[in-house]
Design an enzyme around this catalytic site. Structure first.
Site, mmCIF file in Angstrom:
data_model
loop_
_atom_site.group_PDB
_atom_site.id
_atom_site.type_symbol
_atom_site.label_atom_id
_atom_site.label_comp_id
_atom_site.label_asym_id
_atom_site.label_seq_id
_atom_site.Cartn_x
_atom_site.Cartn_y
_atom_site.Cartn_z
ATOM 1 N N ASP A 75 -12.729 -8.832 4.171
ATOM 2 C CA ASP A 75 -13.854 -8.800 3.436
ATOM 3 C C ASP A 75 -14.539 -10.095 3.473
ATOM 4 O OD1 ASP A 75 -13.900 -5.919 2.973
ATOM 5 O OD2 ASP A 75 -14.198 -6.253 0.812
ATOM 6 N N LYS A 81 2.865 -15.214 3.325
ATOM 7 C CA LYS A 81 3.153 -16.081 2.025
ATOM 8 C C LYS A 81 4.587 -16.269 2.050
ATOM 9 C CE LYS A 81 1.808 -18.077 -1.893
ATOM 10 N NZ LYS A 81 0.835 -19.078 -2.034
ATOM 11 N N ASP A 133 -3.231 -18.374 1.090
ATOM 12 C CA ASP A 133 -4.327 -19.028 0.407
ATOM 13 C C ASP A 133 -4.893 -20.211 1.169
ATOM 14 O OD1 ASP A 133 -1.573 -20.403 0.651
ATOM 15 O OD2 ASP A 133 -1.830 -21.005 -1.466
ATOM 16 N N TYR A 180 0.802 -1.335 -0.119
ATOM 17 C CA TYR A 180 0.009 0.038 0.072
ATOM 18 C C TYR A 180 0.787 1.205 -0.145
ATOM 19 C CZ TYR A 180 -4.643 -1.902 0.834
ATOM 20 O OH TYR A 180 -5.918 -2.515 0.710
ATOM 21 N N ASP A 182 -6.689 -6.842 4.018
ATOM 22 C CA ASP A 182 -7.495 -6.239 3.413
ATOM 23 C C ASP A 182 -8.599 -7.137 2.898
ATOM 24 O OD1 ASP A 182 -9.097 -4.029 2.278
ATOM 25 O OD2 ASP A 182 -8.067 -4.755 0.304
HETATM 26 C C1 IPM Z 1 -10.487 -1.005 3.689
HETATM 27 C C2 IPM Z 1 -10.633 -0.425 2.253
HETATM 28 C C3 IPM Z 1 -9.485 0.374 1.972
HETATM 29 C C4 IPM Z 1 -8.248 -0.415 2.025
HETATM 30 C C5 IPM Z 1 -9.760 1.148 0.669
HETATM 31 C C6 IPM Z 1 -11.008 1.922 0.391
HETATM 32 C C7 IPM Z 1 -8.613 2.042 0.123
HETATM 33 O O1 IPM Z 1 -10.865 -1.493 1.673
HETATM 34 O O2 IPM Z 1 -10.391 -0.190 4.842
HETATM 35 O O3 IPM Z 1 -10.431 -2.184 3.875
HETATM 36 O O4 IPM Z 1 -7.902 -1.050 0.999
HETATM 37 O O5 IPM Z 1 -7.543 -0.248 3.000
HETATM 38 MG MG MG Z 2 -11.066 -3.364 2.349
#
Ligand code: IPM
Ligand code: MG
Length: 357
Positions: free
Chosen positions: A250, A190, A222, A143, A246
Site C-alpha cells: 500500500d 524483522k 521498518d 493472517y 500487505d
Molecule cells: C489486500 C487487502 C486484503 C489483505 C484484505 C482486504 C483482507 O488489504 O489484498 O492487500 O489484507 O490481504
Molecule cells: Mg492490503
C-alpha cells in the site's frame, strides 16, 4: 490460437464497474489475436453474503477451480468496518479463496508510467525510473494462524506461523524473477525481534548460493518502510511475509501515483487470480468515475502469467501507455493542469484503451 475459460469475480463496490472494463479488454484481445475466451461469473464478498450468507459460496469455489484464470474485482463493505463483532465478513471470502486455491505468491509490480510522474506526492526526481516487483507471501503468517480471546475476552491473540517450505517456495519464485530483471533481491523481515522472521532469513540465506547471479540484501521492515520513500530506485525485487507485504505494498502504491493504477497476480498451486490492489471504494461506487486501469493491467498480467501470452499482454500495457500519453486521465490521476475534457469516467477511458489495442 488458444481456447481459455475465464471466471469474472467482480465482488463489491467498484469491483463491478472495473472488472466489466477488464473483461472488454480481454474480449478485444481475443478478437485481435484469434483466441477464444469463454466467461462465467461468480459471487464473492459482501455480494455473496447478501445472496447466500457465505462470503465464498461453494459454487464460486467450484467455478474457480474449473477456470483457467480469474479476473477479480474487490471485496469489502463499509457496514463491517466499524463493527468488530461481525462474525461473517466479506474479507473472509478473499482469505479463504487464497488458502483454498493455494495462492501463496502475490506479485505486486510497482511501475510508474512516465506521464504520471506528477501524480505522486513524492518528488519526480526521486521517483523517475522506479520499478519494483513485490513478492508478498499470501497464505501464511499472522493472517492464518490461530486467533482468539482469553481472560473473558479481555485479551486477544493472533499467532504468526511459518514453515520452512512456505518460505522457500515464495523465495524461489522471487529469486527466479530477480534473474529476469536487475538481479537484485531484497528480503524484508524483522529478524531482530520475531522468530518467524529469523526462520525466514535463515531460509533465504540457505538457498541464496543457488542463485549466485542474484545480489541479496536483508532489510528490517521498518527500514524498508523508510527507504521506499527515500530512495525507491534502490529496489528491484522485494520478497516478504504476508502482513509486512500487505502494508509495504500500500505504501509503495504511492510511488505509482495512485492505487487506481496497480494490478496484482496471486499464483501458486492452482488457478491464478488477477486483481487491482485497490479496494471496493464504496465512496465512489456507482458514480462511473472509478479508474479501471488497474483492472485492465490485471487482465494484462493474466494474459502473461496464466496464458503465457506475452504479445497480447504487451498490447494491453502499450494501449494504456498511449492513453496516458494522449493526455486522458481518470479523476484520481488528474491534476490541476488536466483540462476538464480530458478527465474521463470509467467506461470512457476504457473505450480509449480498447481503441488502441
Ligand atoms: C489486500 C487487502 C486484503 C489483505 C484484505 C482486504 C483482507 O488489504 O489484498 O492487500 O489484507 O490481504
Ligand atoms: Mg492490503
Amino acid at each position: 490460437m488458444a481456447t481459455k475459460h475465464i471466471l469474472i469475480v467482480p465482488g463489491d463496490g467498484i469491483g463491478q464497474e472495473v472488472t466489466a472494463v477488464g473483461k472488454k479488454v480481454l474480449d478485444k484481445i481475443a478478437a485481435r489475436f484469434g483466441h477464444t475466451f469463454t466467461y462465467d461469473e461468480a459471487l464473492v464478498g459482501h455480494a455473496a453474503i447478501a445472496a447466500t450468507g457465505n462470503p465464498l459460496p461453494d459454487e464460486t469455489l467450484t467455478k474457480m477451480r474449473a477456470s483457467d484464470a480469474i479476473l477479480f474485482g474487490a471485496v469489502g463493505h463499509p457496514k463491517y468496518d466499524n463493527d468488530p463483532s461481525a462474525k461473517v465478513r466479506p474479507e473472509q471470502g478473499l482469505l479463504k479463496m487464497r488458502k483454498e486455491l493455494g495462492l501463496y505468491a502475490n506479485l505486486r509490480p510497482i511501475k510508474l508510467f512516465d506521464e504520471l510522474l506528477d501524480a505522486s506526492s513524492i518528488k519526480p526526481e526521486i521517483l523517475k525510473g522506479a520499478d519494483i516487483l513485490f513478492f508478498r507471501e499470501l497464505t501464511g503468517d499472522i493472517y492464518f494462524g490461530d486467533k482468539g480471546r482469553k481472560n473473558n475476552g479481555d485479551t486477544a491473540f493472533d499467532i504468526a506461523e511459518y514453515s520452512r517450505f512456505e518460505v522457500e517456495r515464495i523465495a524461489r519464485k522471487a529469486f527466479e524473477a530477480a534473474r529476469t530483471r536487475r538481479k537484485k533481491l531484497c528480503s524484508v523481515d524483522k529478524a531482530n525481534v520475531i522468530e518467524t522472521s529469523r526462520l525466514w532469513r535463515e531460509v533465504i540465506q540457505k538457498i541464496a548460493p543457488e542463485y549466485p547471479d542474484v545480489e541479496v540484501e536483508h532489510q528490517f521492515v521498518d527500514a524498508t518502510a523508510m527507504l521506499l520513500i527515500k530512495d525507491p530506485r534502490r529496489f528491484d525485487v522485494v520478497v516478504t511475509a504476508n502482513l509486512f507485504g500487505d502494508i509495504l505494498t500500500d505504501e509503495a502504491s504511492q510511488i505509482a501515483g495512485s492505487m487506481g493504477m496497480l494490478a496484482s497476480a496471486s499464483v501458486g498451486d492452482g488457478t491464478g487470480v488477477y486483481e487491482p490492489i485497490h479496494g471496493s471504494a464504496h465512496d465512489i461506487t456507482g458514480k462511473g468515475v472509478a479508474n479501471p486501469l488497474a483492472s485492465i493491467l490485471s487482465a494484462a498480467l493474466l494474459l502473461d502469467i496464466s496464458f503465457g501470452m506475452k504479445a497480447e499482454s504487451e498490447a494491453v500495457i502499450s494501449a494504456v501507455d498511449q492513453v496516458l500519453k494522449a493526455g486522458f486521465r481518470t479523476r484520481d490521476i488528474a491534476n490541476a493542469q488536466t483540462p476538464a475534457d480530458m478527465i474521463k469516467g470509467t467506461d470512457a477511458i476504457g473505450e480509449e484503451v480498447l481503441q488502441r489495442i
